[in-house]
Design a protein around this motif. Structure first.
Motif, PDB file in Angstrom:
ATOM      1  N   LEU B 131      14.714  47.396  42.254  1.00  0.00           N
ATOM      2  CA  LEU B 131      15.550  46.185  42.005  1.00  0.00           C
ATOM      3  C   LEU B 131      16.379  46.357  40.845  1.00  0.00           C
ATOM      4  O   LEU B 131      17.263  45.461  40.524  1.00  0.00           O
ATOM      5  N   GLU B 132      16.263  47.435  39.973  1.00  0.00           N
ATOM      6  CA  GLU B 132      16.909  47.585  38.648  1.00  0.00           C
ATOM      7  C   GLU B 132      18.528  47.547  38.953  1.00  0.00           C
ATOM      8  O   GLU B 132      18.978  46.929  38.205  1.00  0.00           O
ATOM      9  N   PRO B 133      19.064  48.273  39.754  1.00  0.00           N
ATOM     10  CA  PRO B 133      20.742  48.254  39.814  1.00  0.00           C
ATOM     11  C   PRO B 133      21.116  46.781  40.031  1.00  0.00           C
ATOM     12  O   PRO B 133      22.170  46.281  39.528  1.00  0.00           O
ATOM     13  N   TYR B 134      20.108  45.801  40.923  1.00  0.00           N
ATOM     14  CA  TYR B 134      20.660  44.516  41.039  1.00  0.00           C
ATOM     15  C   TYR B 134      20.422  43.682  39.781  1.00  0.00           C
ATOM     16  O   TYR B 134      21.107  42.655  39.742  1.00  0.00           O
ATOM     17  N   TYR B 135      19.379  43.850  38.872  1.00  0.00           N
ATOM     18  CA  TYR B 135      19.207  43.330  37.799  1.00  0.00           C
ATOM     19  C   TYR B 135      20.685  43.496  37.202  1.00  0.00           C
ATOM     20  O   TYR B 135      20.954  42.582  36.354  1.00  0.00           O
ATOM     21  N   ALA B 136      20.993  44.661  36.914  1.00  0.00           N
ATOM     22  CA  ALA B 136      22.154  45.076  36.358  1.00  0.00           C
ATOM     23  C   ALA B 136      23.426  44.034  36.798  1.00  0.00           C
ATOM     24  O   ALA B 136      24.261  43.559  35.927  1.00  0.00           O
ATOM     25  N   GLN B 137      23.381  44.085  37.943  1.00  0.00           N
ATOM     26  CA  GLN B 137      24.555  43.102  38.651  1.00  0.00           C
ATOM     27  C   GLN B 137      24.386  41.651  38.325  1.00  0.00           C
ATOM     28  O   GLN B 137      25.327  41.043  37.909  1.00  0.00           O
ATOM     29  N   ALA B 138      23.098  41.035  38.227  1.00  0.00           N
ATOM     30  CA  ALA B 138      23.076  39.750  38.261  1.00  0.00           C
ATOM     31  C   ALA B 138      23.185  39.522  36.513  1.00  0.00           C
ATOM     32  O   ALA B 138      23.779  38.584  36.259  1.00  0.00           O
ATOM     33  N   GLU B 139      22.955  40.418  35.821  1.00  0.00           N
ATOM     34  CA  GLU B 139      23.029  40.170  34.131  1.00  0.00           C
ATOM     35  C   GLU B 139      24.655  40.216  33.976  1.00  0.00           C
ATOM     36  O   GLU B 139      25.188  39.366  33.059  1.00  0.00           O
ATOM     37  N   GLN B 140      25.512  40.831  34.811  1.00  0.00           N
ATOM     38  CA  GLN B 140      26.946  40.931  34.732  1.00  0.00           C
ATOM     39  C   GLN B 140      27.321  39.538  35.244  1.00  0.00           C
ATOM     40  O   GLN B 140      28.208  39.273  34.670  1.00  0.00           O
ATOM     41  N   TYR B 141      26.852  39.508  36.228  1.00  0.00           N
ATOM     42  CA  TYR B 141      27.434  38.008  36.968  1.00  0.00           C
ATOM     43  C   TYR B 141      27.201  36.943  36.139  1.00  0.00           C
ATOM     44  O   TYR B 141      28.191  36.057  36.011  1.00  0.00           O
ATOM     45  N   THR B 503      14.630  33.057  37.183  1.00  0.00           N
ATOM     46  CA  THR B 503      15.978  32.885  37.793  1.00  0.00           C
ATOM     47  C   THR B 503      16.735  34.404  37.768  1.00  0.00           C
ATOM     48  O   THR B 503      17.528  34.636  38.773  1.00  0.00           O
ATOM     49  N   LEU B 504      16.388  34.976  36.759  1.00  0.00           N
ATOM     50  CA  LEU B 504      17.189  36.459  36.827  1.00  0.00           C
ATOM     51  C   LEU B 504      16.865  37.269  37.851  1.00  0.00           C
ATOM     52  O   LEU B 504      17.594  38.076  38.645  1.00  0.00           O
ATOM     53  N   THR B 505      15.429  37.425  38.175  1.00  0.00           N
ATOM     54  CA  THR B 505      14.878  38.024  39.257  1.00  0.00           C
ATOM     55  C   THR B 505      15.406  37.494  40.534  1.00  0.00           C
ATOM     56  O   THR B 505      15.533  38.366  41.488  1.00  0.00           O
ATOM     57  N   LEU B 506      15.537  36.109  40.710  1.00  0.00           N
ATOM     58  CA  LEU B 506      15.873  35.836  41.721  1.00  0.00           C
ATOM     59  C   LEU B 506      17.471  36.098  42.141  1.00  0.00           C
ATOM     60  O   LEU B 506      17.660  36.549  43.328  1.00  0.00           O
ATOM     61  N   THR B 507      18.290  36.096  41.050  1.00  0.00           N
ATOM     62  CA  THR B 507      19.635  36.405  41.157  1.00  0.00           C
ATOM     63  C   THR B 507      19.689  37.856  41.685  1.00  0.00           C
ATOM     64  O   THR B 507      20.492  38.287  42.383  1.00  0.00           O
ATOM     65  N   ALA B 508      18.875  38.864  41.098  1.00  0.00           N
ATOM     66  CA  ALA B 508      18.821  40.245  41.535  1.00  0.00           C
ATOM     67  C   ALA B 508      18.465  40.322  43.220  1.00  0.00           C
ATOM     68  O   ALA B 508      19.041  40.912  43.635  1.00  0.00           O
ATOM     69  N   LEU B 509      17.246  39.579  43.366  1.00  0.00           N
ATOM     70  CA  LEU B 509      17.004  39.532  44.964  1.00  0.00           C
ATOM     71  C   LEU B 509      18.152  39.264  45.690  1.00  0.00           C
ATOM     72  O   LEU B 509      18.439  39.649  46.785  1.00  0.00           O
ATOM     73  N   ALA B 510      18.989  38.154  45.181  1.00  0.00           N
ATOM     74  CA  ALA B 510      20.277  37.678  46.131  1.00  0.00           C
ATOM     75  C   ALA B 510      21.218  38.607  46.094  1.00  0.00           C
ATOM     76  O   ALA B 510      21.853  38.714  47.392  1.00  0.00           O
ATOM     77  N   HIS B 511      21.447  39.293  45.033  1.00  0.00           N
ATOM     78  CA  HIS B 511      22.369  40.363  45.184  1.00  0.00           C
ATOM     79  C   HIS B 511      21.926  41.593  46.074  1.00  0.00           C
ATOM     80  O   HIS B 511      22.925  42.028  46.765  1.00  0.00           O
ATOM     81  N   ARG B 512      20.833  41.825  46.055  1.00  0.00           N
ATOM     82  CA  ARG B 512      20.288  42.922  46.919  1.00  0.00           C
ATOM     83  C   ARG B 512      20.215  42.650  48.236  1.00  0.00           C
ATOM     84  O   ARG B 512      20.758  43.186  49.133  1.00  0.00           O
ATOM     85  N   LEU B 513      19.973  41.148  48.710  1.00  0.00           N
ATOM     86  CA  LEU B 513      20.098  40.643  50.090  1.00  0.00           C
ATOM     87  C   LEU B 513      21.410  40.813  50.490  1.00  0.00           C
ATOM     88  O   LEU B 513      21.536  41.034  51.606  1.00  0.00           O
ATOM     89  N   ALA B 514      22.343  40.288  49.641  1.00  0.00           N
ATOM     90  CA  ALA B 514      23.949  40.168  50.104  1.00  0.00           C
ATOM     91  C   ALA B 514      24.302  41.478  50.613  1.00  0.00           C
ATOM     92  O   ALA B 514      24.984  41.697  51.570  1.00  0.00           O
ATOM     93  N   GLU B 515      23.832  42.728  49.791  1.00  0.00           N
ATOM     94  CA  GLU B 515      24.306  43.963  49.873  1.00  0.00           C
ATOM     95  C   GLU B 515      23.704  44.375  51.279  1.00  0.00           C
ATOM     96  O   GLU B 515      24.502  44.911  52.285  1.00  0.00           O
ATOM     97  N   HIS B 516      22.526  44.089  51.422  1.00  0.00           N
ATOM     98  CA  HIS B 516      21.767  44.168  52.916  1.00  0.00           C
ATOM     99  C   HIS B 516      22.385  43.552  54.075  1.00  0.00           C
ATOM    100  O   HIS B 516      22.701  44.336  55.078  1.00  0.00           O
ATOM    101  N   LEU B 517      22.658  42.499  53.903  1.00  0.00           N
ATOM    102  CA  LEU B 517      23.638  41.644  54.938  1.00  0.00           C
ATOM    103  C   LEU B 517      24.860  42.118  55.257  1.00  0.00           C
ATOM    104  O   LEU B 517      25.421  42.434  56.274  1.00  0.00           O
ATOM    105  N   ASN B 518      25.716  42.421  54.146  1.00  0.00           N
ATOM    106  CA  ASN B 518      26.945  43.126  54.287  1.00  0.00           C
ATOM    107  C   ASN B 518      26.776  44.473  54.981  1.00  0.00           C
ATOM    108  O   ASN B 518      27.744  44.829  55.837  1.00  0.00           O
ATOM    109  N   GLN B 519      25.903  45.217  54.812  1.00  0.00           N
ATOM    110  CA  GLN B 519      25.749  46.524  55.498  1.00  0.00           C
ATOM    111  C   GLN B 519      25.427  46.441  56.897  1.00  0.00           C
ATOM    112  O   GLN B 519      26.173  47.082  57.744  1.00  0.00           O
TER     113      GLN B 519
END
Lengths: 373, 527, 191
Positions: B131-141, B503-519
């Motif tokens: 999940l770490e890379p998605y935490y980074a994305q969430a923090e940026q977002y 909330t940050l963990t939720l946002t990270a999970l959302a980023h991860r799910l979005a990437e999964h769905l897009n793939q």
């Protein structure tokens, strides 16, 4: 004599209308006016001149912000000390503009912002530094030199024995403009109204007396140019005048003061130049849709729309909109970079090392419709 | 009937990330978002003046809170509800980040292996490093500001923005922390760069505190996303199964017209929060899912858990520096007791109450006090407060289910069966002793200790992730077990609650799910 | 001399009205009414000796608040007109300075349960309305806009603050976190 002055003023006002006026003409007019004692008959001329000078100040202070913003946003690491320095300069320019607007509003005159927005590349308004063409580009050697010219004081304090010169020779300065403004306030001693003035974090106080006007102008000059020939650091070594901040960036060295003698020198320690986006100079007229990829066009368009909305609110703040409008203007200003920064990452072509950048154009807002939900 | 590519139920933090990432990837995606609540204007000047100058300081979204009278949770031995809901969530366009504090902390690696480490609770089917890379994305977002040198957990990138510095009022507590070998930290907060420090985060006039509402409005306003629609006042009542493994769409009530509508989609994502999602699943009974969709093993709604706040208040005899609240978020925190070693005894996340010392100068003036009297009060006795979230473990018996009746939005009320365990109570007592020690180390007299009744702000576990359908509701990709096209993105999927805000963990999970769905989408197109 | 509650004001101030905000349609107040309201606001600074020189700095924000509260529902226009009438009456009865002193320091809105924190104000007179909806809100506005800076600092023998201390307060717009000024009073480690 009075009739001659009235004619002169009419001519100047005509030039202002057509945006061909320059400060030299206004200063010459002022010199003629000041030869005469203030009387009831010439009072209105003095007041009219003051208002025109103040409006010039508003337009000038605004004009410096887009090129400084473009340079700031081109710095990739927002925490870089040079980014911090540039950001402080922009905040102070905002403060200067707000003071100029407040001074004009204190005389019962509404500052014009949206009708006086400069285009880039172009000359600074009111013929200031007439040989300089101000461009929108990323932070680079030429833009730094241009910024130093914009902020150039009448007398430059040498740093490590060095001085600064540039190719352009006509340097009517912003400092002189404010000197004339102060002279007129002191001459006229007008009653100042606070009703349409704005104060807050970007306009520290309202001007309700000539004394306050003097404080404001002294601050503007010190922050911009430093005090007259004496020190670049009147407001503190951590808060150098803008000219000298840009000089630090140019030299990649901090300016420090010798413990003995008080001379100012460039520190031995080098300051790393930040990693910047190679934003190309925005061409005349800005980028057109047919010439840029969709991705870039979306960002350019949204930037211009937000910029135009911001100008509307800024103008509105001193034209009846008050505090509510300036808060919205701040918010829009802060949101510009979310279009500008990604835009600066888009290469212009495979062969060109440069990237796109914001055009700072005013656009027609009436064509925007929001989707309802 | 037009088939959408996606239906997203809910419009909060998770829904907004998903919509943004899906649409940015493919702008013409047919995406329908259904939100039960209405649009509440943000940054509206009259509302801000009401909030800051009226006696009761009303906020425009408070009317969406659950009513106290709607509470249908278990009554404890003291005759009080064991769980409260009122004030915990906002039901409106943009969801609960409209009123949140913006504290944005990552979980730690050990949080993902609670069962392996302690024999309690459950493990996540993914680990921190995944999940770490998605935490980074969430923090940026969310423009999270923080201090990465504090090293609370491994991270691949620095925070996007430097932290807010500690205030003078934090000083005594920082010194006490040091004296007790507790590492003081700077609270990571999701603040956009334009924070103007008004201290009115609950209704920020600059839109500076991150709120999904702003992002969602931008998506709505984006002319490119021509097939994106958000329908407010639209209450989803049923998820429609086409077969055991496939969802065809949802039914919803358009509250504006009282009309029942059916919409179809290739994929449905439930982002309506840890309360509404399990109720919706349980309400969606059909021949394939007689106990409710995803509920063959009676796990939907179970393991409900939240953070109970612990507080210790200390009294200082004087306030010689005249300190008072300046920010509207805490700047001082510590995760020393949010550690692998502490996990088996229950983790504790410490933070200083931002509102203390509490000096309401305006109220003192309104009460007719003179300046001299007010200055004396400012420098007189005052209180400091240490607060904490303690980690609790979700229990099988703790469950959320559909209550009797409906709320003003037409959503079914919530029944919560919950009791704190003896272990939780014991841990809470131990934690309070530690906190009292800190307050006393500050030289203060302890005047009050408090264990908050659990409130639903940080509810997790109601649709937990698991490796198998027998042990949870969603899989590692947030897909409901055994259903091909139904996803859940909510705090409800968390397999453990940790000690920090979700909330940050939720946002990270959302980023991860979005990437999964897009793939998945790209693979489908390629085929 | 400060007046006691039951004798404060005259016939107008003691007129009984309902507790809710006095109804009015959204409208723009005339300039002379706004000027009278401004005088009320400025007196807060005069009497508590905070922002007494700087009230003018708050005028743009104050005008914005007045506009927001009068031109949108629920409109405060009638409450503001009421407050001006109450002040006028008090001024006629006690003189200007005494009128404000009474209103600011002596008058207490009657409470439903005086000893209870959850007590509700009883707003059934014009005087109570003026205090609750206008004076109290102006005080809050003044404090959050900068008045707080004049409390809590170093004082001289007569209690006047000679060194301002407060940097920030709830509601105060200090500035961007990238400003080179301190946004709050910051922690300094003991060396």
């Amino acid at each position: 004599m009075l009739n001659k002055l009235k004619e002169q003023l009419k001519k100047i006002e005509h030039e202002i209308q057509s945006k061909t006026h320059n400060l030299t003409a206004l200063f010459n007019f002022a010199d003629e006016l000041f030869k005469e004692k203030l009387t009831e008959e010439n009072h209105s001329l003095n007041l009219a001149l003051l208002k025109h000078l103040l409006q010039s100040a508003v337009t000038l202070e605004f004009a410096t912000m887009p090129p400084y913003l473009a340079a700031l946003w081109s710095i990739k690491d927002e925490r870089h000390p040079m980014a911090a320095s540039l950001r402080e300069i922009i905040h102070e320019e905002m403060l200067h503009m707000s003071f100029a607007c407040n001074m004009l509003a204190s005389l019962g005159e509404a500052p014009q912002i949206k009708t006086a927005v400069p285009v880039y590349p172009g000359k600074l308004p009111a013929g200031v530094h007439p040989d300089l063409t101000v461009k929108l580009s990323g932070l680079n050697e030429q833009s730094i030199i241009d910024f130093m010219e914009i902020e150039m004081p009448e007398q430059i304090v040498p740093i490590s024995g060095e001085t600064f010169s540039c190719d352009h020779t006509d340097h009517s300065t912003v400092g002189e403009l404010y000197d004339h403004i102060l002279t007129l306030f002191e001459r006229l001693q007008p009653e100042l109204s606070v009703d349409n003035q704005i104060s807050g974090p970007l306009a520290m106080y309202v001007v309700d007396s000539v004394e306050k006007v003097r404080y404001a102008i002294t601050l503007i000059k010190r922050q911009g140019e430093g005090s007259h020939g004496n020190s670049p650091a009147d407001t503190g070594m951590d808060d150098l005048a803008h000219f000298y901040r840009f000089w630090e960036i140019k030299k990649r060295r901090k300016i420090i003061q010798c413990p003995q003698g008080g001379d100012f020198i460039f520190d031995d320690k080098a300051l790393p130049f930040p990693d910047v986006w190679p934003m190309a100079e925005v061409p005349v007229g800005g980028y057109q849709q047919a010439d840029v990829p969709d991705e870039a066009w979306q960002l350019i368009q949204r930037f211009d729309t937000t910029y135009t909305e911001m100008i509307e609110k800024l103008h509105g703040a001193w034209n009846g909109g008050g505090q509510g409008d300036i808060i919205r203007a701040h918010e829009l200003m802060f949101s510009l970079q979310k279009f500008a920064r990604p835009l600066m990452a888009i290469p212009r072509s495979a062969s060109d090392n440069s990237t796109y950048g914001p055009c700072f154009r005013q656009v027609d807002l009436s064509s925007n419709t929001n989707k309802e939900s | 009937m037009e088939e959408h590519d996606y239906i997203i139920v809910g419009s909060g933090a998770a829904a907004t990330v998903l919509a943004k990432k899906i649409l940015e990837n493919e702008p013409l995606t047919k995406l329908l978002m259904l939100e039960a609540g209405d649009i509440i204007p943000a940054k509206e000047r009259r509302q801000w003046w009401n909030y800051t100058t009226c006696a009761d300081g009303p906020l425009p979204y408070q009317y969406t809170y659950d009513e106290k009278s709607d509470n249908q949770s278990t009554i404890g031995k003291d005759g009080q509800p064991t769980w409260t809901t009122s004030g915990g969530r906002v039901k409106a366009f943009g969801g609960s980040t409209m009123h949140w504090g913006g504290w944005a902390l990552r979980f730690k690696p050990e949080d993902f292996q609670l069962f392996t480490n302690t024999g309690q609770g459950a493990d996540w089917p993914i680990d921190y490093h995944e999940l770490e890379p998605y935490y980074a994305q969430a923090e940026q977002y969310m423009s999270v500001c923080g201090d990465e040198t504090e090293n609370w957990q491994p991270r691949s990138t620095p925070y996007p923005i430097p932290p807010f510095e500690w205030t003078a009022a934090d000083g005594e507590m920082i010194e006490a922390f040091h004296a007790l070998d507790i590492q003081p930290g700077k609270m990571p907060v999701a603040r956009y760069r334009k924070c103007m420090t008004t201290g009115t985060c609950k209704y920020c006039p600059y839109g500076a505190r991150f709120s999904a509402q702003y992002v969602l409005q931008e998506l709505v306003d984006n002319q490119e996303f021509i097939n994106f629609k958000v329908l407010t006042q639209s209450v989803v009542t049923n998820i429609i199964s086409a077969s055991k493994t496939e969802i065809s769409g949802v039914d919803y009530i358009n509250n504006k017209t009282n009309q029942a509508v059916t919409v179809t989609a290739k994929k449905v994502i439930l982002c309506a929060g840890a309360y509404e999602i399990p109720k919706l699943l349980m309400a969606s009974t059909n021949k394939y899912w007689p106990n409710g969709i995803g509920n063959d093993h009676d796990l939907v709604g179970r393991f409900i858990v939240t953070h109970s706040m612990l507080e210790v208040t200390g009294k200082a005899k004087s306030n010689p520096h005249g300190l008072w609240q300046e920010y509207d978020f805490p700047t001082l925190m510590s995760r020393t007791y949010d550690s692998p070693e502490q996990q088996k005894n229950g983790k504790l996340f410490l933070f200083k109450d931002r509102t203390r010392p509490k000096i309401d100068i305006a109220q003192l003036m309104i009460d007719g006090m003179s300046k001299i009297e007010i200055n004396k009060i400012i420098r007189g006795a005052c209180e400091f407060k240490l607060q904490a979230f303690m980690e609790e473990v979700g229990q099988f018996e703790s469950r959320l289910s559909i209550g009797e009746g409906k709320d003003r939005f037409g959503l079914p009320l919530t029944k919560i069966d919950y009791q704190k365990t003896d272990e939780d109570n014991k841990r809470a007592d131990n934690h309070l002793e530690l906190m009292k020690n800190i307050i006393e180390k500050m030289g203060l007299e302890v005047v009050k200790t408090f264990k908050q009744t659990p409130r639903g702000d940080h509810t997790t576990g109601t649709c937990r992730m698991s490796a198998t359908a027998e042990t949870g509701v969603t899989d590692a990709n947030l897909k409901v077990h055994n259903i091909d096209n139904l996803y859940i993105c909510s705090n409800g999927v968390f397999s453990s609650n940790s000690a920090v805000n979700p909330t940050l963990t939720l946002t990270a999970l959302a980023h991860r799910l979005a990437e999964h769905l897009n793939q998945q989408n790209e693979v489908a197109h390629a085929e | 001399m400060a007046q006691r509650n039951s004798t404060i004001g005259g016939e107008l101030s003691q007129t009984l009205i309902t507790a809710e905000l006095i109804f009015s349609e959204p409208c723009t107040l005339p300039a002379n009414q706004i000027e009278k309201l401004w005088q009320i606001f400025a007196q807060i600074g005069e009497h508590w000796k905070d922002v007494y020189n700087e009230s003018k700095n708050l005028k743009s924000a104050w005008l914005e608040m007045i506009k927001a509260k009068t031109t949108q529902q629920p409109s405060y226009s009638a409450e503001y007109i009421n407050a001006v009438l109450v002040i006028d009456e008090l001024t006629q009865l006690y003189g200007e300075q005494e009128a404000y002193k009474t209103l600011f320091f002596s008058y207490k809105i009657p409470q439903s349960q005086p000893e209870n924190k959850k007590s509700q104000p009883i707003l059934t007179t014009r005087l109570a309305h003026a205090k609750y909806y206008v004076i109290d809100e102006f005080i809050r506005m003044q404090v959050l806009s900068g008045g707080f800076k004049h409390f809590g600092g170093q004082s001289n023998a007569s209690g006047e603050v000679v060194k301002v201390q407060g940097v920030n307060y709830k509601g105060f717009v200090k500035g961007s976190r990238y400003s080179n000024e301190n946004l709050v009073r910051t922690f300094k480690a003991k060396t």
